[in-house]
Write a protein that holds these residues in place. Structure first.
Motif, mmCIF file in Angstrom:
data_model
loop_
_atom_site.group_PDB
_atom_site.id
_atom_site.type_symbol
_atom_site.label_atom_id
_atom_site.label_comp_id
_atom_site.label_asym_id
_atom_site.label_seq_id
_atom_site.Cartn_x
_atom_site.Cartn_y
_atom_site.Cartn_z
ATOM 1 N N ALA A 31 71.192 83.127 16.951
ATOM 2 C CA ALA A 31 71.582 82.351 15.455
ATOM 3 C C ALA A 31 70.618 80.915 15.554
ATOM 4 O O ALA A 31 70.272 80.466 14.461
ATOM 5 C CB ALA A 31 72.979 81.772 15.853
ATOM 6 N N ARG A 32 70.465 80.409 16.903
ATOM 7 C CA ARG A 32 69.426 79.203 16.877
ATOM 8 C C ARG A 32 68.258 79.370 16.581
ATOM 9 O O ARG A 32 67.421 78.805 15.754
ATOM 10 C CB ARG A 32 69.483 78.464 18.158
ATOM 11 C CG ARG A 32 70.883 77.896 18.721
ATOM 12 C CD ARG A 32 70.899 77.610 20.154
ATOM 13 N NE ARG A 32 72.410 76.711 20.384
ATOM 14 C CZ ARG A 32 72.525 76.369 21.648
ATOM 15 N NH1 ARG A 32 71.693 76.548 22.725
ATOM 16 N NH2 ARG A 32 73.307 75.826 21.938
ATOM 17 N N CYS A 33 67.501 80.683 16.868
ATOM 18 C CA CYS A 33 66.246 81.081 16.284
ATOM 19 C C CYS A 33 66.121 80.812 14.841
ATOM 20 O O CYS A 33 65.085 80.936 14.320
ATOM 21 C CB CYS A 33 65.649 82.325 17.073
ATOM 22 S SG CYS A 33 65.247 82.283 18.915
ATOM 23 N N LYS A 34 67.311 81.354 14.086
ATOM 24 C CA LYS A 34 67.031 81.167 12.628
ATOM 25 C C LYS A 34 67.103 79.848 12.104
ATOM 26 O O LYS A 34 66.994 79.719 10.858
ATOM 27 C CB LYS A 34 68.471 81.926 12.268
ATOM 28 C CG LYS A 34 68.548 83.530 12.329
ATOM 29 C CD LYS A 34 69.920 84.149 12.076
ATOM 30 C CE LYS A 34 69.712 85.642 12.274
ATOM 31 N NZ LYS A 34 71.118 86.278 11.943
ATOM 32 N N ALA A 35 67.374 78.911 13.185
ATOM 33 C CA ALA A 35 67.543 77.488 12.523
ATOM 34 C C ALA A 35 66.250 76.548 12.979
ATOM 35 O O ALA A 35 65.680 76.089 12.334
ATOM 36 C CB ALA A 35 68.726 76.603 13.377
ATOM 37 N N VAL A 36 65.678 76.924 14.125
ATOM 38 C CA VAL A 36 64.386 76.382 14.681
ATOM 39 C C VAL A 36 63.414 77.108 15.474
ATOM 40 O O VAL A 36 63.929 78.218 15.973
ATOM 41 C CB VAL A 36 65.027 75.074 15.445
ATOM 42 C CG1 VAL A 36 65.526 74.023 14.726
ATOM 43 C CG2 VAL A 36 65.533 75.490 16.749
ATOM 44 N N LEU A 37 62.456 76.805 15.827
ATOM 45 C CA LEU A 37 61.432 77.452 16.514
ATOM 46 C C LEU A 37 61.783 77.211 18.219
ATOM 47 O O LEU A 37 62.199 76.196 18.275
ATOM 48 C CB LEU A 37 60.078 77.273 16.260
ATOM 49 C CG LEU A 37 59.520 77.655 14.830
ATOM 50 C CD1 LEU A 37 58.168 77.101 14.688
ATOM 51 C CD2 LEU A 37 59.829 78.938 14.400
ATOM 52 N N PHE A 38 61.448 77.910 19.048
ATOM 53 C CA PHE A 38 61.368 77.800 20.355
ATOM 54 C C PHE A 38 60.122 78.133 21.353
ATOM 55 O O PHE A 38 59.172 78.786 20.741
ATOM 56 C CB PHE A 38 62.579 78.792 21.191
ATOM 57 C CG PHE A 38 63.971 78.053 20.766
ATOM 58 C CD1 PHE A 38 64.492 77.222 21.613
ATOM 59 C CD2 PHE A 38 64.635 78.540 19.805
ATOM 60 C CE1 PHE A 38 65.647 76.732 21.405
ATOM 61 C CE2 PHE A 38 65.955 78.036 19.539
ATOM 62 C CZ PHE A 38 66.589 77.138 20.561
ATOM 63 N N THR A 39 59.970 77.343 22.488
ATOM 64 C CA THR A 39 58.637 77.490 23.083
ATOM 65 C C THR A 39 59.107 78.828 24.142
ATOM 66 O O THR A 39 60.230 79.360 23.870
ATOM 67 C CB THR A 39 58.861 76.492 24.183
ATOM 68 O OG1 THR A 39 59.767 76.470 24.966
ATOM 69 C CG2 THR A 39 58.283 75.126 23.689
ATOM 70 N N ALA A 40 58.269 79.337 24.669
ATOM 71 C CA ALA A 40 58.439 80.414 25.643
ATOM 72 C C ALA A 40 59.596 79.891 26.730
ATOM 73 O O ALA A 40 59.370 78.834 26.945
ATOM 74 C CB ALA A 40 57.112 80.754 26.665
#
Length: 227
Positions: free
Chosen positions: A109-118
């Motif tokens: 769900a969060r990956c649909k909202a923002v990007l993430f680092t490794a």
């Protein structure tokens, strides 16, 4: 599950001593913005000793050290901490109130909202209970079958979402603002357990708690969210 990652702070590579990507010298808009501002604004929740922000605004802890290493390795300005409630970090990233967040569990769900680092560390969810585990709790699945049990969770956390997914009703959840408040609800007998990552509370026995790792819970990966 497909998780989007962005090679901005490749923290995993920093941890194992590899060179950071050449991207640090490119015209990436976020990097350019950080350089222009002369600081990297980072949203941080309170999670000592991993993340702590003193009254005078100084940030310390394992997560801070990792971020500082990554920023230095990429030739970027120093971290400027922004103490932020956990449930306000993703909305704040979406509103571009800061450049990235210090440490968030990476979820679909969060990956649909923002990007993430490794990701730079992994854990399982755990229940922090009173010594001796008087209610004999073992994990979220058992909690769902025990309607008398109250569970404390940080508002907006991945543990709150997982508890609801496993069948706990909202009225059985005691929503708290941070980790310290969650521990206090159990010690003060306002909740039977506090759900958070298994490494989150260091030396729980010294704080009057016992940790029970939910072996059935999926591993949780933690990284920095990026605006």
């Amino acid at each position: 599950m497909s998780w989007r990652t962005k090679p901005f702070l490749v923290l995993l590579l920093t941890l194992i001593g590899h060179s950071l990507p050449a991207r640090a010298g490119t015209a990436d808009p976020l990097l350019a913005s950080i350089r222009k501002a002369g600081q990297a604004k980072v949203a941080l929740g309170s999670a000592p000793p991993y993340i702590a922000v003193s009254p005078d605004g100084k940030a310390t802890g394992y997560v801070i050290e990792v971020i500082d290493l990554a920023l230095k390795g990429m030739g970027l300005p120093a971290l400027a901490p922004v103490l932020t409630a956990w449930d306000a970090q993703i909305p704040g990233l979406q509103a571009h109130q800061f450049d990235f967040s210090g440490a968030n569990v990476i979820t679909e769900a969060r990956c649909k909202a923002v990007l993430f680092t490794a990701p730079f560390y992994a854990m399982r969810d755990a229940l922090y209970v009173l010594p001796g585990n008087p209610k004999h709790l073992t994990g979220f699945s058992e909690l769902a079958r025990s309607p008398e049990i109250k569970l404390a969770v940080v508002r907006g956390s991945s543990q709150e979402a997982y508890a609801l997914k496993k069948g706990l009703t909202p009225e059985r959840l005691v929503l708290v603002t941070d980790i310290q408040a969650g521990a206090a609800t159990v010690i003060g007998h306002r909740a039977d357990a506090f759900a958070v990552g298994q490494f989150t509370i260091v030396a729980p026995e010294q704080k009057g708690l016992e940790v029970v790792v939910d072996e059935q819970a999926p591993p949780a990966w933690v990284g920095c969210g990026i605006s």
